[in-house]
Design an enzyme around this catalytic site. Structure first.
Site, short mmCIF file in Angstrom:
data_model
loop_
_atom_site.label_atom_id
_atom_site.label_comp_id
_atom_site.label_asym_id
_atom_site.label_seq_id
_atom_site.Cartn_x
_atom_site.Cartn_y
_atom_site.Cartn_z
N ARG A 32 -82.06 34.49 23.90
CA ARG A 32 -80.63 34.53 24.19
C ARG A 32 -79.93 33.53 23.27
O ARG A 32 -80.45 32.45 22.97
CB ARG A 32 -80.34 34.17 25.66
N GLU A 71 -72.05 36.80 21.88
CA GLU A 71 -72.18 38.26 21.69
C GLU A 71 -71.10 39.01 22.47
O GLU A 71 -70.75 38.61 23.58
CB GLU A 71 -73.56 38.72 22.19
N HIS A 87 -79.05 42.35 18.02
CA HIS A 87 -79.76 42.38 19.31
C HIS A 87 -80.64 43.62 19.42
O HIS A 87 -80.49 44.45 20.32
CB HIS A 87 -78.75 42.34 20.47
#
Length: 333
Positions: free
Chosen positions: A245, A274, A295
């Site tokens: 993350r 994001e 991602h």
């Protein structure tokens, strides 16, 4: 579920066709065929009428949203490994069960992590871009596009859970020396298999590694775990890879170190804000200082179908009156 009223299941994003088809067969499933992210107003409307909400990591299911849930919403079955996008405590207070889809993305994410561990030191993206650019490739030269050898380097894994362990197995096959920092030491047989060295002190491990792989979950305790202070402990020849993350790393501090030449490079599949990507990272990527991906760590057809099947099993189990698998409780977040 024959003879029973089918639960209304609202799915916030498009899923693979086999999963959507099965959901339509089993449930009163409302699909998002256009794959357009749902607005906050859309999410409010969904939770006010749905029996089940199937969100993804891009949906912010916070306490304010959960408070507006209708009386029929009893299950939030998230198509995700993590649940940092859901206020699990608020859901529990409202009597809503939360589940996720763990253990099906391990190998896919580990594959991507290993790919990035190879890509950055060996400058694979830079090399590929040479052949796609306007300039003509001058041909092979013994001193051109030199990277760094992988074999024999030390890999420090931050978070030795399922994914971290899968990364370690791959890395060992490439001749990397395995080191790790974890809240708890892994089983002795795993350490023996991987010939892994455990570091209770993250600071001490960071200062000695050639490559750092971030594989821990995002929690309040891991926010900016790799802070500016800790990043400064890294050797100038070190590389950082993050497929976990974005907020686990202080992104601004990482950017500054890359700009100042205090790190050899980085590879990021996730970002702190994001879907926004810091323009400075884009510029660094153009200069070959960092590899950035949108991602993609778990993005395989097999993985997404496995996730969807987990959600289907969860919903069927729940409405058959049983405790669903992969239930997430507040004290586990």
């Amino acid at each position: 579920m024959a003879g029973k009223k089918k639960p209304l299941v609202v799915i916030t994003r498009k899923l693979p066709d086999p999963v959507e088809t099965r959901m339509r067969e089993l449930f009163d499933a409302r699909l998002n065929v256009d794959d357009k992210p749902m607005s906050q107003a859309d999410l409010v409307a969904a939770i006010q009428e749905a029996d089940v909400l199937v969100p993804t990591i891009t949906d912010r299911i916070d306490a304010t949203l959960i408070e507006q849930a209708g009386p029929n919403l009893k299950l939030i079955s998230s198509l995700s490994n993590g649940v940092d996008h859901i206020d699990v405590a608020a859901a529990a207070k409202k009597g809503i069960t939360v589940t996720n889809t763990p253990n099906v993305l391990t190998e896919d994410t580990a594959d991507m992590t290993m790919g990035l561990i190879l890509t950055v030191p060996r400058r694979l993206v830079e090399g590929a871009n040479v052949l796609k650019g306007d300039g003509k490739w001058p041909g092979w030269s013994p001193t051109w596009m030199l990277g760094r050898r992988i074999w024999g380097k030390r890999l420090g894994i931050v978070g030795m859970g399922r994914i971290g362990t899968a990364v370690a197995r791959r890395a060992k096959a490439f001749g990397l020396s395995i080191h790790y920092h974890n809240r708890h030491r892994v089983a002795p047989q795993i350490e023996d298999e991987l010939e892994a060295t455990y570091w209770e002190s993250l600071d001490q491990m960071l200062a000695r590694m050639d490559i750092i792989s971030v594989n821990c979950p995002s929690t309040p305790a891991t926010f900016h775990l790799l802070s500016a202070r800790r990043l400064a402990l890294l050797q100038p020849s070190a590389y950082v890879v993050n497929t976990a993350r974005g907020d686990i790393i202080d992104e601004n501090a990482l950017i500054q170190m890359l700009q100042d030449g205090k790190l050899a490079g980085a590879a990021l599949d996730v970002f702190e804000h994001e879907p926004a990507v810091n323009p400075k990272l884009v510029k660094l990527a153009a200069k070959g200082k960092v590899v950035i991906l949108p991602h993609m760590g778990s993005a395989t057809m097999e993985g997404r179908v496995d996730m969807g099947e987990k959600v289907i099993i969860t919903i069927r189990t729940f409405f058959d009156g049983h405790r669903p698998p992969d239930r997430v409780l507040p004290n586990r977040v």
